[in-house]
Design a protein around this motif. Structure first.
Motif, mmCIF file in Angstrom:
data_model
loop_
_atom_site.group_PDB
_atom_site.id
_atom_site.type_symbol
_atom_site.label_atom_id
_atom_site.label_comp_id
_atom_site.label_asym_id
_atom_site.label_seq_id
_atom_site.Cartn_x
_atom_site.Cartn_y
_atom_site.Cartn_z
ATOM 1 N N ARG A 59 0.850 -1.327 -0.102
ATOM 2 C CA ARG A 59 -0.036 -0.028 0.114
ATOM 3 C C ARG A 59 0.793 1.274 0.068
ATOM 4 N N VAL A 60 0.552 2.325 -0.819
ATOM 5 C CA VAL A 60 1.243 3.443 -0.731
ATOM 6 C C VAL A 60 0.431 4.559 -0.085
ATOM 7 N N THR A 61 1.037 5.098 1.099
ATOM 8 C CA THR A 61 0.214 6.338 1.623
ATOM 9 C C THR A 61 0.679 7.542 0.844
ATOM 10 N N ARG A 62 0.072 8.812 1.195
ATOM 11 C CA ARG A 62 0.438 9.798 0.743
ATOM 12 C C ARG A 62 1.810 10.399 1.465
ATOM 13 N N ALA A 63 2.161 10.034 2.435
ATOM 14 C CA ALA A 63 3.552 10.391 2.900
ATOM 15 C C ALA A 63 4.639 9.499 2.011
ATOM 16 N N GLU A 64 4.317 8.323 1.724
ATOM 17 C CA GLU A 64 5.444 7.513 1.034
ATOM 18 C C GLU A 64 5.458 7.892 -0.432
ATOM 19 N N LYS A 135 -8.828 5.510 -5.997
ATOM 20 C CA LYS A 135 -10.322 5.691 -6.521
ATOM 21 C C LYS A 135 -11.118 5.758 -5.572
ATOM 22 N N ASN A 136 -10.840 5.085 -4.110
ATOM 23 C CA ASN A 136 -11.782 5.053 -3.342
ATOM 24 C C ASN A 136 -11.667 6.221 -2.193
ATOM 25 N N LYS A 137 -10.703 7.057 -2.415
ATOM 26 C CA LYS A 137 -10.421 8.346 -1.784
ATOM 27 C C LYS A 137 -10.196 8.015 -0.110
ATOM 28 N N ASP A 138 -9.349 7.313 -0.133
ATOM 29 C CA ASP A 138 -9.111 6.716 1.623
ATOM 30 C C ASP A 138 -7.606 7.306 1.945
ATOM 31 N N GLY A 139 -6.907 7.760 1.005
ATOM 32 C CA GLY A 139 -5.608 8.284 1.164
ATOM 33 C C GLY A 139 -4.510 7.372 1.106
ATOM 34 N N VAL A 140 -4.765 6.309 0.686
ATOM 35 C CA VAL A 140 -3.826 5.132 0.499
ATOM 36 C C VAL A 140 -4.341 4.473 -1.032
ATOM 37 N N ILE A 141 -3.152 4.086 -1.666
ATOM 38 C CA ILE A 141 -3.161 3.539 -2.869
ATOM 39 C C ILE A 141 -2.754 2.264 -2.825
ATOM 40 N N GLU A 142 -3.805 1.279 -3.142
ATOM 41 C CA GLU A 142 -3.702 -0.071 -2.953
ATOM 42 C C GLU A 142 -3.217 -0.886 -4.582
ATOM 43 N N ARG A 143 -2.659 -1.828 -4.543
ATOM 44 C CA ARG A 143 -2.516 -2.374 -5.764
ATOM 45 C C ARG A 143 -3.410 -2.638 -6.669
#
Length: 164
Positions: A59-64, A135-143
């Protein structure tokens, strides 16, 4: 002497040319034993984002994302000027996304037309990319948000004989 070198080069290239598939023998998607066409793909920028996962949780957080983006930009900004010329941007694209011609292009990112991509222009464009992929606007990008699913290619001639 030049003629000899030219002949030697052509002779050396013959074995490689002989291994190439003849134009009259095209690869078809559904040929027996052929690997099926991929239906799940990822854009080069999605691969870049996936590479920003620093803690290995897939998972890629906005900070990462922000840290990875800055690290990649700084690796190309060798003069520490805070901007990349188009050639430096092309080098960045090759290193981080696998090809010099991936999107976004430097022309798209250079909003003020100074023939450079500044760090703020770079950040602004990638903020838009972040929004598109989260896409789900949760602040994390999953694969699952990084891949694109496409239907298999449709070939109306599959299983039919060609007219001659």
């Amino acid at each position: 002497m030049r003629l000899f070198l030219l002949l030697a080069a052509c002779t050396a290239a013959l074995p490689a040319a002989a291994q190439q598939r003849p134009a009259s023998d095209p690869i078809t998607v559904n040929a027996p034993g052929a690997q099926p066409q991929a239906t799940v793909i990822a854009e080069p920028v999605a691969l870049l984002i996936a590479g920003f996962d620093s803690d290995g949780d897939a998972r890629v957080t906005r900070a990462e994302f922000d840290a990875g983006l800055k690290r990649s930009f700084d690796s190309a900004d060798t003069g520490h000027t805070g901007s990349l010329g188009y050639i430096a941007y092309s080098d960045w694209s090759l290193r981080w996304m696998g090809d010099r011609n991936t999107l976004p292009s430097p022309f798209e990112m250079d909003r003020d037309g100074d023939n450079k991509v500044s760090w703020s222009e770079f950040q602004d464009r990638f903020a838009q990319i972040w929004t598109r992929f989260d896409k789900n606007k949760d602040g994390v990008i999953e694969r699952s948000e990084l891949v694109t699913i496409r239907p298999p290619a449709f070939n109306p001639m599959d299983g039919k004989r060609k007219r001659r």
